[in-house]
Write a protein that holds these residues in place. Structure first.
Motif, short mmCIF file in Angstrom:
data_model
loop_
_atom_site.label_atom_id
_atom_site.label_comp_id
_atom_site.label_asym_id
_atom_site.label_seq_id
_atom_site.Cartn_x
_atom_site.Cartn_y
_atom_site.Cartn_z
N GLY A 304 38.18 -0.77 37.03
CA GLY A 304 39.20 -0.90 35.96
C GLY A 304 39.91 0.66 36.05
O GLY A 304 39.60 1.50 36.68
N PHE A 305 40.82 0.39 35.04
CA PHE A 305 41.67 1.63 34.66
C PHE A 305 40.96 2.86 34.11
O PHE A 305 40.05 2.68 33.50
CB PHE A 305 42.94 1.19 33.57
CG PHE A 305 43.78 2.24 33.27
CD1 PHE A 305 44.61 2.53 34.28
CD2 PHE A 305 43.69 3.17 32.27
CE1 PHE A 305 45.82 3.42 33.93
CE2 PHE A 305 44.75 4.07 31.96
CZ PHE A 305 45.76 4.26 32.98
N GLY A 306 41.20 4.00 34.75
CA GLY A 306 40.45 5.17 34.48
C GLY A 306 41.21 6.20 35.39
O GLY A 306 42.24 6.13 35.97
N PHE A 307 40.43 7.46 35.38
CA PHE A 307 41.05 8.74 35.90
C PHE A 307 39.94 9.55 36.75
O PHE A 307 38.98 9.75 36.25
CB PHE A 307 41.94 9.61 35.17
CG PHE A 307 42.91 9.18 34.34
CD1 PHE A 307 44.22 8.87 34.81
CD2 PHE A 307 42.42 8.59 33.04
CE1 PHE A 307 44.95 8.37 34.25
CE2 PHE A 307 43.69 7.74 32.45
CZ PHE A 307 45.20 7.80 32.85
N LEU A 308 40.23 9.58 38.14
CA LEU A 308 39.18 10.57 38.63
C LEU A 308 40.33 11.95 39.20
O LEU A 308 41.33 11.73 39.97
CB LEU A 308 38.81 9.88 40.13
CG LEU A 308 38.06 10.76 41.10
CD1 LEU A 308 36.75 11.49 40.32
CD2 LEU A 308 37.81 10.19 42.30
N VAL A 309 39.85 13.18 38.76
CA VAL A 309 40.69 14.23 38.81
C VAL A 309 40.05 14.87 39.72
O VAL A 309 38.62 15.61 39.44
CB VAL A 309 40.87 15.08 37.64
CG1 VAL A 309 41.74 15.91 37.66
CG2 VAL A 309 41.29 14.05 36.59
N PHE A 310 40.55 15.44 40.82
CA PHE A 310 40.11 16.69 41.75
C PHE A 310 40.73 17.86 41.14
O PHE A 310 42.03 18.01 41.40
CB PHE A 310 40.13 16.56 43.16
CG PHE A 310 39.37 15.38 43.51
CD1 PHE A 310 38.13 15.41 44.03
CD2 PHE A 310 39.90 13.90 43.67
CE1 PHE A 310 36.98 14.40 44.52
CE2 PHE A 310 38.80 12.88 43.96
CZ PHE A 310 37.91 13.24 44.53
N TYR A 311 40.25 19.12 40.70
CA TYR A 311 41.05 19.98 40.24
C TYR A 311 40.24 21.31 40.93
O TYR A 311 39.10 21.70 40.85
CB TYR A 311 40.56 20.31 38.67
CG TYR A 311 41.39 21.27 38.05
CD1 TYR A 311 42.72 21.58 38.04
CD2 TYR A 311 40.60 22.48 37.31
CE1 TYR A 311 43.48 22.57 37.15
CE2 TYR A 311 41.19 23.34 36.71
CZ TYR A 311 42.49 23.40 36.70
OH TYR A 311 43.38 24.59 35.81
N GLY A 312 41.14 21.86 41.51
CA GLY A 312 40.62 23.22 42.46
C GLY A 312 41.94 23.90 43.39
O GLY A 312 42.98 23.41 43.17
N ASN A 313 41.37 24.60 44.17
CA ASN A 313 42.44 25.47 44.95
C ASN A 313 43.02 24.64 45.90
O ASN A 313 42.55 23.52 46.22
CB ASN A 313 42.08 26.73 45.15
CG ASN A 313 40.62 26.59 46.19
OD1 ASN A 313 40.41 25.66 46.67
ND2 ASN A 313 39.99 27.70 46.11
N GLU A 314 43.91 25.25 46.86
CA GLU A 314 44.86 24.49 47.83
C GLU A 314 43.58 24.21 48.89
O GLU A 314 43.67 22.86 49.43
CB GLU A 314 45.68 25.44 48.31
CG GLU A 314 46.69 24.62 49.45
CD GLU A 314 47.45 23.53 49.05
OE1 GLU A 314 47.82 22.67 49.58
OE2 GLU A 314 47.81 23.67 47.67
N GLU A 315 42.84 24.90 49.32
CA GLU A 315 41.64 24.67 50.32
C GLU A 315 40.82 23.55 49.81
O GLU A 315 40.41 22.76 50.64
CB GLU A 315 40.77 25.94 50.56
CG GLU A 315 41.57 27.24 51.24
CD GLU A 315 42.49 28.04 50.26
OE1 GLU A 315 42.35 27.76 49.19
OE2 GLU A 315 43.55 28.69 50.91
N PHE A 316 40.36 23.39 48.43
CA PHE A 316 39.52 22.58 48.07
C PHE A 316 40.27 21.19 48.12
O PHE A 316 39.71 20.12 48.46
CB PHE A 316 39.18 22.65 46.56
CG PHE A 316 38.45 21.61 46.16
CD1 PHE A 316 37.17 21.18 46.40
CD2 PHE A 316 38.96 20.89 45.05
CE1 PHE A 316 36.54 20.24 45.97
CE2 PHE A 316 38.19 19.86 44.40
CZ PHE A 316 37.00 19.35 44.86
N LEU A 317 41.64 21.15 47.69
CA LEU A 317 42.38 19.71 47.83
C LEU A 317 42.50 19.15 49.10
O LEU A 317 42.58 18.14 49.62
CB LEU A 317 43.72 20.08 46.94
CG LEU A 317 43.59 20.40 45.51
CD1 LEU A 317 44.95 20.64 44.99
CD2 LEU A 317 42.68 19.37 44.87
#
Length: 544
Positions: A304-317
């Motif tokens: 269902g509706f919700g959020f998954l956030v990947f928060y990191g530097n450029e190499e991690f993303l």
């Protein structure tokens, strides 16, 4: 041959007569003869009865032969069965096709349901009627204000796209907005005319899909510019509007806390993967960690509706996009297309620290002078949220007007759906009506019954309805505002709509589209006012 039988019969009236019957063989032409003996008066009669002799037919020839060396069959062996190695296909002959043309009429209701289910409203505005101006003498300008400096909003229809995501970013023409006048000195407040999300992150933010939202948020190199704490609170407010209630929160630090990767999800949650590693992800994460993350993101399609956030530097993303999402570039004749195993994601990258600082202040209702940000944005966001909550809590206890405590008439028993914010803003509006607009407290009614609905605040003498709209649980806020207008203005002279600052900042585009819609309708023009809250000065700010 035959058998002789004698039988005597005696009678009274006639002489004794003895009858003798003799049965003998006979031939087919035999006859019956009678003899009489006059002396003994014996009457004799001979009856010849045929003797049926059996007749046997000649039997047919009977032959037989003996087969020697008969043996029992061997047990059946399944291994001797061989499958058919050659498939036989029937040859298709005489295949023809016919072109069938049929005109299918789709009911209008299906179009309406399709629009509602996709949650993408289509708003149409009628052309405004010609506007005339009357010159009135002896016009007085407000204190400290020059009429020439006021900008008149251009009433231009805003059409929302039927397909695609609805963004919270706006481009609109708004003039200066002043807090409601009163006997005291009230500072003039100017609401920002630009889209603060676009200025802070480089583009508008769209968070209205059907399922989970994946966000790739680039972490600034300078620690005090980090914004994850503010982003989590923004996502929480969006969830409260879309779904209602509060989502489950996860904040996992990688690569230290890899054990919690088993809980990775997005539905009904805000799940943050915060990369704090100093090396490349390939060096600090094992293969099983990558496998778990890949499997979990591929399960998002049915959540269902919700959020998954990947928060990191450029190499991690980059590692997340190529290794976890398996993102590839597909080159075709029509152009280059990026494809992956997951749905399209949202990218956030801080562009302006000044705009982000202003956005955080406005999100909690603070305009004008800003708080210092020496400790960073991740400290500023919770600090201003605490001050906003303290502001609301003062209106959940007692209401003091002119130094006098007013008994609260706001609570209605049996109304469990009312949130604390909604209740506190009713009390705030009650106070402002008395303090800034000079309304007698006895002239104000709360939870005023009007047929099957209840009006949050009702000013009896002026027949004004005031509605507090948090938008919580409302998937389409624009339709909710329109419903308020159509239901309240059938019996009331004016409708005031008060929005908490969080809802106003998130749905600024919808709010201004709604205001222009009311101005374009003659029956609603100048009868609808929209306000938000200046927490620092405790004033209502009209949005135009």
């Amino acid at each position: 041959m035959g058998k002789l039988t004698k039988m005597e019969v005696k009678t009274k009236r006639k002489p004794l007569v003895v009858e003798e019957i003799i049965v003998t063989d006979f031939t087919p032409d035999a006859i019956v003869s009678k003899r009489e003996d006059t002396k003994t008066k014996v009457k004799k009669r001979t009856i010849k009865v045929p003797l049926l002799l059996p007749v046997f037919q000649k039997p047919r020839d009977i032959t037989f032969h003996t087969v020697e060396g008969v043996s029992f069959p061997e047990p059946f062996n399944l291994s001797k069965i061989r499958p058919v190695e050659r498939l036989m296909f029937l040859k298709a002959e005489g295949v023809e096709y016919r072109e069938i043309k049929a005109e299918v009429f789709t009911p209008y209701l299906s179009h309406l349901l399709d629009i509602i289910l996709k949650k993408f409203p289509e708003v149409h505005f009628e052309e405004p009627e010609p506007v005339g101006f009357d010159v009135t003498e002896d016009v007085r300008t407000p204190p400290k204000k020059d009429l020439n400096s006021l900008s008149v909003p251009v009433v231009t229809p805003i059409f929302l796209k039927l397909s695609g995501d609805v963004s919270y970013s706006i481009t609109t023409e708004i003039g200066l907005v002043v807090a409601a006048g009163s006997s005291g000195e009230i500072p003039e407040i100017e609401l920002p005319v630009e889209d603060m999300f676009s200025k802070a992150f480089g583009s508008g933010v769209s968070f209205l899909p059907e399922g989970p939202v994946i966000i790739l948020a680039k972490k600034p190199e300078e620690k005090k510019l980090g914004y994850i704490e503010f982003l989590k609170r923004v996502l929480r407010e969006i969830y409260r509007v879309r779904v209602g209630g509060l989502p489950t929160a996860y904040h996992v630090m990688l690569p230290e806390d890899t054990d919690r990767l088993q809980s990775l999800r997005a539905g009904k949650s805000i799940f943050v993967l915060d990369w704090v590693g100093k090396k490349e992800p390939e060096e600090e994460l094992k293969k099983q960690h990558l496998k778990i993350m890949t499997e979990k993101v591929r399960e998002l399609f049915s959540q269902g509706f919700g959020f998954l956030v990947f928060y990191g530097n450029e190499e991690f993303l980059k590692w997340v996009k190529h290794k976890v999402f398996n993102s590839v570039l597909y080159i075709s004749d029509s152009g280059n297309v990026k494809m992956s195993l997951v749905q399209k994601w949202v990218k956030l990258d801080l562009q302006s620290a000044e705009s982000l600082c202003k956005l955080i202040h406005n999100f909690w209702g603070f305009y004008g002078e800003q708080e210092p940000v020496d400790r960073g944005f991740d400290y500023l966001a919770p600090h201003l949220e605490d001050k906003y909550r303290e502001f609301l809590e003062t209106y959940t206890r007692t209401i003091r007007i002119h130094g006098k405590t007013i008994p609260s008439p706001l609570y209605i028993e049996g109304n469990p759906g009312e949130s604390l914010i909604h209740y506190a803003l009713k009390a705030f509006v009650f106070e402002r009506l008395v303090e800034d607009y000079g309304v007698n407290p006895n002239d104000i009614e709360t939870e005023y019954p009007e047929g099957e609905m209840r009006i949050d605040v009702h000013v009896k003498s002026q027949n004004i309805a005031v509605e507090i709209e948090t938008f919580y649980g409302e998937t389409l806020p624009l339709l909710k505002l329109r419903k308020d207008v159509e239901s309240r203005l059938t019996t009331k002279s004016e409708l005031w709509i008060v929005l908490p600052p969080t809802s106003y900042v998130l749905f600024k585009n919808d709010v201004h589209a709604f205001i222009k819609w009311t101005l374009a309708r003659p029956e609603y023009r100048n009868r609808v006012k929209v306000f938000t809250v200046d927490v620092n000065n405790r004033k209502l700010i009209q949005v135009s």
